[in-house]
Design an enzyme around this catalytic site. Sequence first.
Site, PDB file in Angstrom:
ATOM      1  CB  SER A  49     -29.793 -44.193  15.063  1.00 18.70           C
ATOM      2  OG  SER A  49     -29.085 -45.413  13.956  1.00 18.70           O
ATOM      3  CG  HIS A  50     -32.138 -46.686  11.831  1.00 18.36           C
ATOM      4  ND1 HIS A  50     -31.221 -46.122  11.965  1.00 18.36           N
ATOM      5  CD2 HIS A  50     -33.468 -45.984  10.773  1.00 18.36           C
ATOM      6  CE1 HIS A  50     -30.947 -45.243  10.884  1.00 18.36           C
ATOM      7  NE2 HIS A  50     -32.308 -44.915  10.582  1.00 18.36           N
ATOM      8  CD  GLU A 190     -25.573 -43.925  15.751  1.00 18.10           C
ATOM      9  OE1 GLU A 190     -25.390 -42.954  16.727  1.00 18.10           O
ATOM     10  OE2 GLU A 190     -26.259 -44.945  15.557  1.00 18.10           O
ATOM     11  NE  ARG A 310     -22.760 -52.821  14.858  1.00 19.01           N
ATOM     12  CZ  ARG A 310     -24.121 -52.734  15.895  1.00 19.01           C
ATOM     13  NH1 ARG A 310     -24.216 -52.752  16.453  1.00 19.01           N
ATOM     14  NH2 ARG A 310     -25.051 -52.186  14.542  1.00 19.01           N
TER      15      ARG A 310
HETATM   16  P1  NDP Z   1     -22.924 -48.316   9.954  1.00 19.30           P
HETATM   17  O1  NDP Z   1     -21.645 -47.027   9.648  1.00 19.30           O
HETATM   18  O2  NDP Z   1     -22.446 -47.977  11.392  1.00 19.30           O
HETATM   19  O3  NDP Z   1     -21.900 -49.066   9.340  1.00 19.30           O
HETATM   20  C1  NDP Z   1     -22.478 -49.518   8.422  1.00 19.30           C
HETATM   21  C2  NDP Z   1     -22.400 -50.942   7.957  1.00 19.30           C
HETATM   22  O4  NDP Z   1     -20.779 -51.706   8.149  1.00 19.30           O
HETATM   23  C3  NDP Z   1     -22.493 -52.379   8.535  1.00 19.30           C
HETATM   24  O5  NDP Z   1     -23.663 -53.274   8.133  1.00 19.30           O
HETATM   25  C4  NDP Z   1     -21.888 -52.473   9.757  1.00 19.30           C
HETATM   26  O6  NDP Z   1     -21.688 -53.946  10.040  1.00 19.30           O
HETATM   27  C5  NDP Z   1     -20.403 -52.949   9.132  1.00 19.30           C
HETATM   28  N1  NDP Z   1     -19.188 -52.246   9.691  1.00 19.30           N
HETATM   29  C6  NDP Z   1     -19.184 -50.988  10.110  1.00 19.30           C
HETATM   30  N2  NDP Z   1     -17.738 -51.827  10.490  1.00 19.30           N
HETATM   31  C7  NDP Z   1     -16.861 -52.624  10.715  1.00 19.30           C
HETATM   32  C8  NDP Z   1     -15.627 -52.975  10.298  1.00 19.30           C
HETATM   33  N3  NDP Z   1     -15.011 -52.956  11.649  1.00 19.30           N
HETATM   34  N4  NDP Z   1     -15.562 -54.010   9.293  1.00 19.30           N
HETATM   35  C9  NDP Z   1     -16.397 -54.404   8.946  1.00 19.30           C
HETATM   36  N5  NDP Z   1     -17.819 -54.026   9.012  1.00 19.30           N
HETATM   37  C10 NDP Z   1     -18.040 -52.953   9.480  1.00 19.30           C
HETATM   38  O7  NDP Z   1     -24.297 -47.667   9.276  1.00 19.30           O
HETATM   39  P2  NDP Z   1     -24.064 -46.402   8.799  1.00 19.30           P
HETATM   40  O8  NDP Z   1     -24.078 -45.531  10.264  1.00 19.30           O
HETATM   41  O9  NDP Z   1     -23.793 -45.893   7.923  1.00 19.30           O
HETATM   42  O10 NDP Z   1     -25.923 -46.821   8.730  1.00 19.30           O
HETATM   43  C11 NDP Z   1     -27.017 -46.253   9.739  1.00 19.30           C
HETATM   44  C12 NDP Z   1     -28.385 -47.129   9.952  1.00 19.30           C
HETATM   45  O11 NDP Z   1     -29.329 -45.652   8.683  1.00 19.30           O
HETATM   46  C13 NDP Z   1     -28.309 -48.404   8.320  1.00 19.30           C
HETATM   47  O12 NDP Z   1     -29.003 -48.628   8.928  1.00 19.30           O
HETATM   48  C14 NDP Z   1     -29.525 -47.623   7.398  1.00 19.30           C
HETATM   49  O13 NDP Z   1     -30.160 -48.538   6.847  1.00 19.30           O
HETATM   50  C15 NDP Z   1     -29.684 -46.233   7.843  1.00 19.30           C
HETATM   51  N6  NDP Z   1     -30.796 -45.630   7.480  1.00 19.30           N
HETATM   52  C16 NDP Z   1     -31.925 -45.525   7.452  1.00 19.30           C
HETATM   53  C17 NDP Z   1     -32.504 -43.949   6.165  1.00 19.30           C
HETATM   54  C18 NDP Z   1     -34.358 -44.120   5.764  1.00 19.30           C
HETATM   55  O14 NDP Z   1     -34.076 -43.833   5.055  1.00 19.30           O
HETATM   56  N7  NDP Z   1     -34.558 -45.410   5.715  1.00 19.30           N
HETATM   57  C19 NDP Z   1     -31.376 -43.047   5.636  1.00 19.30           C
HETATM   58  C20 NDP Z   1     -30.227 -43.230   6.255  1.00 19.30           C
HETATM   59  C21 NDP Z   1     -30.354 -44.622   6.899  1.00 19.30           C
HETATM   60  P3  NDP Z   1     -22.312 -53.813  11.789  1.00 19.30           P
HETATM   61  O15 NDP Z   1     -23.608 -53.719  11.602  1.00 19.30           O
HETATM   62  O16 NDP Z   1     -21.521 -55.625  11.989  1.00 19.30           O
HETATM   63  O17 NDP Z   1     -21.351 -53.246  12.535  1.00 19.30           O
END
Ligand code: NDP
Length: 337
Positions: A49-50, A190, A310
């Site tokens: 998504s990014h 997403e 991941r």
């Molecule tokens: P996710 O819910 O996919 O993941 C959030 C975090 O949780 C990640 O660090 C992920 O690590 C971790 N995680 C996921 N599953 C587990 C697990 N089972 N156990 C432990 N850790 C876990 O992310 P979001 O959908 O909330 O965020 C998406 C992205 O969007 C982010 O990168 C955010 O910066 C970006 N964003 C940017 C904006 C902007 O204005 N620039 C605005 C809004 C969002 P892992 O990656 O290893 O799965």
Amino acid sequence: MSNSDGQVLSVDEIHALVVDVLASNGCDAENASAIADTVASAERDGCLSHGLFRVPGYVKSLRCGAVDGKARPTLTRPAPSVLRADVNLGFSPLALAMTRPELIEVARRQGIAALALVRGHHFAALWPETEALAEAGLAAMAFTASRAAVAPAGARRRFFGTNPMAFAFPRGDRPPLVFDQASAAMARGEIQIAARDGHTVPPGMGIDLDGEPTTDPKAILDGAQLPFGGYKGSAIALMVELLAAGLIGEAFGYEAHENANPASGVQQSGELIIAMDPACFGDAAGWLVHTEAFFARLTALDGVRLPADRRRRTREVTLREGVRVAPALFAEIRGLL
Ligand code: NDP
């Protein structure tokens, strides 16, 4: 290599493609390369998504003149531990790359340092900024407020941005601990991808224009997303608004929404980054052994995996085998050259 499932590109090829697309749409070489770093690292780590998905948005905002693809940041120091970078209506990645060395230097000298980024455009994931600081041995937090998209707990219309925060902690010779999460239940990117691909999203992600729960991504994009964890995620979104907008003199989510460029929909936004040197908080000799013992106990628990595991596993595979880019997205991006 190309087949019906898509085009396989190396991470370097993705970087080069993004540089070419941005350069042919008004970015100078430094801005194009800094943005390509964020796009290529997102694709490399499976954060679709990014990654390339964002490139048409970068191009749209350049073509309509909403963002200056040749901007250079202006760095000032309003207080001994506080840096302020005016992105001068450019994209944030170059300003982040250019100010990082000074942020690291001040954090090491003062123990703690903050960087307020203002008048920039941030379309990227936040983990690259905190991961880079933790790789330099610092604990780091980053917050950015974005255009109103999320209904606060109890409300039936959007007010907060999706407001992500990222955190990273150094681990000596090991890769740092990093997490990066939006305060919305699902990243807006997403939901946009689900809308594009004609899928529903799970319940609890958003409400429609009438404030009614829905799993239709298009209805959520028109209505509002929901915070994760009810009032708890809503409080995190509130904190991010205050840190990345109120504290640093940037737009709150509702202001960004009202002031968004009508032609491109893009809005400027603020970011706050805080960097802390663990050697300066009173346990210089012991903090690493102590925190590594904590990680050892944590990861010994059944079912636990660390955030960023991941991403790093995906990274190992994509660096070896390349990234498969969906044919329609690849064609769309090539069409921007
Ligand atoms: P996710 O819910 O996919 O993941 C959030 C975090 O949780 C990640 O660090 C992920 O690590 C971790 N995680 C996921 N599953 C587990 C697990 N089972 N156990 C432990 N850790 C876990 O992310 P979001 O959908 O909330 O965020 C998406 C992205 O969007 C982010 O990168 C955010 O910066 C970006 N964003 C940017 C904006 C902007 O204005 N620039 C605005 C809004 C969002 P892992 O990656 O290893 O799965």
